[in-house]
Design an enzyme around this catalytic site. Sequence first.
Site, PDB file in Angstrom:
ATOM      1  N   GLN A 109       0.855  -1.191   0.000  1.00  0.00           N
ATOM      2  CA  GLN A 109       0.000   0.000   0.000  1.00  0.00           C
ATOM      3  C   GLN A 109       0.891   1.241   0.000  1.00  0.00           C
ATOM      4  O   GLN A 109       1.874   1.310   0.736  1.00  0.00           O
ATOM      5  CB  GLN A 109      -0.901   0.017   1.241  1.00  0.00           C
ATOM      6  CG  GLN A 109      -1.975   1.086   1.139  1.00  0.00           C
ATOM      7  CD  GLN A 109      -2.810   1.234   2.407  1.00  0.00           C
ATOM      8  OE1 GLN A 109      -2.275   1.500   3.480  1.00  0.00           O
ATOM      9  NE2 GLN A 109      -4.106   1.070   2.283  1.00  0.00           N
ATOM     10  N   TYR A 225      -7.080  11.083   4.644  1.00  0.00           N
ATOM     11  CA  TYR A 225      -5.744  11.556   4.284  1.00  0.00           C
ATOM     12  C   TYR A 225      -5.808  12.392   2.994  1.00  0.00           C
ATOM     13  O   TYR A 225      -6.895  12.703   2.515  1.00  0.00           O
ATOM     14  CB  TYR A 225      -4.771  10.381   4.181  1.00  0.00           C
ATOM     15  CG  TYR A 225      -4.537   9.698   5.527  1.00  0.00           C
ATOM     16  CD1 TYR A 225      -3.578  10.182   6.413  1.00  0.00           C
ATOM     17  CD2 TYR A 225      -5.286   8.602   5.927  1.00  0.00           C
ATOM     18  CE1 TYR A 225      -3.367   9.579   7.648  1.00  0.00           C
ATOM     19  CE2 TYR A 225      -5.088   7.996   7.166  1.00  0.00           C
ATOM     20  CZ  TYR A 225      -4.127   8.496   8.029  1.00  0.00           C
ATOM     21  OH  TYR A 225      -3.929   7.916   9.252  1.00  0.00           O
ATOM     22  N   CYS A 390     -10.819 -11.363  18.042  1.00  0.00           N
ATOM     23  CA  CYS A 390     -10.529  -9.974  18.415  1.00  0.00           C
ATOM     24  C   CYS A 390     -11.787  -9.369  19.045  1.00  0.00           C
ATOM     25  O   CYS A 390     -12.888  -9.541  18.536  1.00  0.00           O
ATOM     26  CB  CYS A 390     -10.149  -9.211  17.150  1.00  0.00           C
ATOM     27  SG  CYS A 390     -10.123  -7.427  17.323  1.00  0.00           S
ATOM     28  N   CYS A 393     -11.036  -4.142  21.159  1.00  0.00           N
ATOM     29  CA  CYS A 393     -10.807  -3.301  22.350  1.00  0.00           C
ATOM     30  C   CYS A 393      -9.796  -2.197  22.051  1.00  0.00           C
ATOM     31  O   CYS A 393      -9.761  -1.186  22.739  1.00  0.00           O
ATOM     32  CB  CYS A 393     -10.328  -4.153  23.522  1.00  0.00           C
ATOM     33  SG  CYS A 393      -8.620  -4.721  23.369  1.00  0.00           S
TER      34      CYS A 393
HETATM   35  C1  LIG Z   1      -2.705  -0.412  14.228  1.00  0.00           C
HETATM   36  C2  LIG Z   1      -3.472  -0.146  12.958  1.00  0.00           C
HETATM   37  C3  LIG Z   1      -2.819   0.477  11.885  1.00  0.00           C
HETATM   38  C4  LIG Z   1      -3.512   0.705  10.673  1.00  0.00           C
HETATM   39  N1  LIG Z   1      -2.810   1.202   9.589  1.00  0.00           N
HETATM   40  C5  LIG Z   1      -3.450   1.296   8.385  1.00  0.00           C
HETATM   41  C6  LIG Z   1      -2.721   1.648   7.205  1.00  0.00           C
HETATM   42  O1  LIG Z   1      -1.502   1.819   7.197  1.00  0.00           O
HETATM   43  N2  LIG Z   1      -3.428   1.765   6.047  1.00  0.00           N
HETATM   44  C7  LIG Z   1      -4.776   1.535   5.980  1.00  0.00           C
HETATM   45  O2  LIG Z   1      -5.365   1.670   4.903  1.00  0.00           O
HETATM   46  N3  LIG Z   1      -5.474   1.170   7.074  1.00  0.00           N
HETATM   47  C8  LIG Z   1      -4.856   1.025   8.269  1.00  0.00           C
HETATM   48  N4  LIG Z   1      -5.563   0.580   9.356  1.00  0.00           N
HETATM   49  C9  LIG Z   1      -6.999   0.201   9.207  1.00  0.00           C
HETATM   50  C10 LIG Z   1      -7.123  -1.298   8.879  1.00  0.00           C
HETATM   51  O3  LIG Z   1      -6.621  -1.579   7.592  1.00  0.00           O
HETATM   52  C11 LIG Z   1      -8.606  -1.788   8.929  1.00  0.00           C
HETATM   53  O4  LIG Z   1      -9.357  -1.183   7.915  1.00  0.00           O
HETATM   54  C12 LIG Z   1      -9.259  -1.515  10.266  1.00  0.00           C
HETATM   55  O5  LIG Z   1      -8.430  -1.951  11.317  1.00  0.00           O
HETATM   56  C13 LIG Z   1     -10.649  -2.184  10.384  1.00  0.00           C
HETATM   57  O6  LIG Z   1     -10.577  -3.569  10.179  1.00  0.00           O
HETATM   58  P1  LIG Z   1     -10.512  -4.615  11.411  1.00  0.00           P
HETATM   59  O7  LIG Z   1     -11.774  -4.403  12.210  1.00  0.00           O
HETATM   60  O8  LIG Z   1     -10.472  -5.942  10.756  1.00  0.00           O
HETATM   61  O9  LIG Z   1      -9.317  -4.288  12.211  1.00  0.00           O
HETATM   62  C14 LIG Z   1      -4.888   0.354  10.569  1.00  0.00           C
HETATM   63  C15 LIG Z   1      -5.521  -0.254  11.667  1.00  0.00           C
HETATM   64  C16 LIG Z   1      -4.828  -0.521  12.840  1.00  0.00           C
HETATM   65  C17 LIG Z   1      -5.534  -1.235  13.967  1.00  0.00           C
END
Ligand SMILES: Cc1cc2nc3c(=O)[nH]c(=O)nc-3n(C[C@H](O)[C@H](O)[C@H](O)COP(=O)(O)O)c2cc1C
Length: 459
Positions: A109, A225, A390, A393
């Site tokens: 990415q 962004y 998960c 939290c």
């Molecule tokens: C620690 C952390 C860092 C993240 N960094 C990015 C990133 O670099 N680019 C991005 O598009 N999304 C980023 N996200 C968002 C995740 O890609 C994802 O869309 C979000 O965590 C929701 O999905 P989940 O519920 O499965 O965690 C980040 C999320 C977390 C928790």
Amino acid sequence: MSKSKYDPIFEPIKIGNVEIKNRIAMAPMNMNYTGPQHYVSDQQLAYFAARAKGGTGLIITDAVFGVWHPTADTYRKYNNMRLDNELFVAGMSELAEHIHSFGAKVFVQMAVGPGRQGTSEMGAVQPVSASPIPYKTYPENLINGIEPFSMLRALGYQGELPVTDDIDELLSFANKVPGTHMNGETPREITVEEIQELVKEIGVGAKLAKRAGFDGVELHACHGYLIHSFFSHRSNRRTDQYGGSFENRIRFLLECLRSMRKYVGPDYAIGVRFSASDNLPEGFDEHFAKRLAKRCEEEGVNYIHLSDGSYEKMNNFLPNEEALTIDKSAVINQGLNIPLICPSVHNPDNVVDALTKGKADMISIGRGLIAEPEWVNKVKEGRIKEIIRCTRCNKGCISRFVLGLPCRCILNPTVGQERFIDEYMRRPILPLKKRVWQTLAEVGKEPSVPIKGLRPEDL
Ligand SMILES: Cc1cc2nc3c(=O)[nH]c(=O)nc-3n(C[C@H](O)[C@H](O)[C@H](O)COP(=O)(O)O)c2cc1C
């Protein structure tokens, strides 16, 4: 193999020319594991290896700097990996090779900058955005685990805190303390000349991604962004060719995508991640996102990866609940002819439902794979009850990330420590091993001595 209700998850899918063995992608997440000076670290290699070994079909790396431009400097607080210049190709190629050796495909990415969500802290320049409008924090949109009080204490604030339960009062207090990242600074309007420089640089970044051996590149245009700031009336009041009409507001995005295509050629996989909506007054909605997805398809983009929200709507970007984006994904996927990836569905039954009802073609899992790197293997083997789920939290992951600390997980003590575990060391590169065996066979020698690390099933 006997039939399982989870079989739809294991149907291969093609993104451009890239064949992916199942429908699960690992969502991009910056875990603060990057080495000094934005170089890939051994910890990152092992962390990704664990998720690839766990059966994940496609790994999408966290956002790397695809440009190294003064306007992007306002994100220096976060030590993202870089791939904007030749110096970083070798390290990034290690990452691609490492993940490949565990049988997953990998896309990188790439971001052009944080826009108004950047900060001039640590001596960086004033953030830039489509227009000089700062983002706001709304108490009702906060996520689990990010409370103003705990953040202030964690940031080392030792002063007195107001005695109140009123979240608005707390937030307005927190916003006055530098470094909380609760409200944005007023950005400067980015110039057309700067936009053009970024467009060229992201093309070069994509070329380097291809050279480093990644299977594809995903342009980061989500979460409020820089590119996202152009889509939304909330942040874009421009009167030039980058503001006003739909075509004008998406112009910057399309220019970046065309530049990337120019540098990587027609056969390389390019995708884009954008939010399905702002979900706030004067923001864009899923119908805008649907039109945008279609427009990207017409431009030759190979897949769309959705997310939702921004720093103003954190609870959409990092949902507190399961499958929050799936209904918007269903709207956007209708009539779309390229694969659509929907985020944040952690329950295997919900994944099957989304895939079989055409709401999405793939699912990306982020925090769910931090907690459970073996999610895919466990579903495949019917070990559903063994999946460590998960709880959203945010205590070990995003709460630590915003403080610049490496991410942990209250459910998975090994995350962040994978580099100490032998099984995540790189596996032998199969084609090379195969060549050795073939050569032995050609010269009439039985490869009787087992080649170290080569398993019969690899042949
Ligand atoms: C620690 C952390 C860092 C993240 N960094 C990015 C990133 O670099 N680019 C991005 O598009 N999304 C980023 N996200 C968002 C995740 O890609 C994802 O869309 C979000 O965590 C929701 O999905 P989940 O519920 O499965 O965690 C980040 C999320 C977390 C928790």
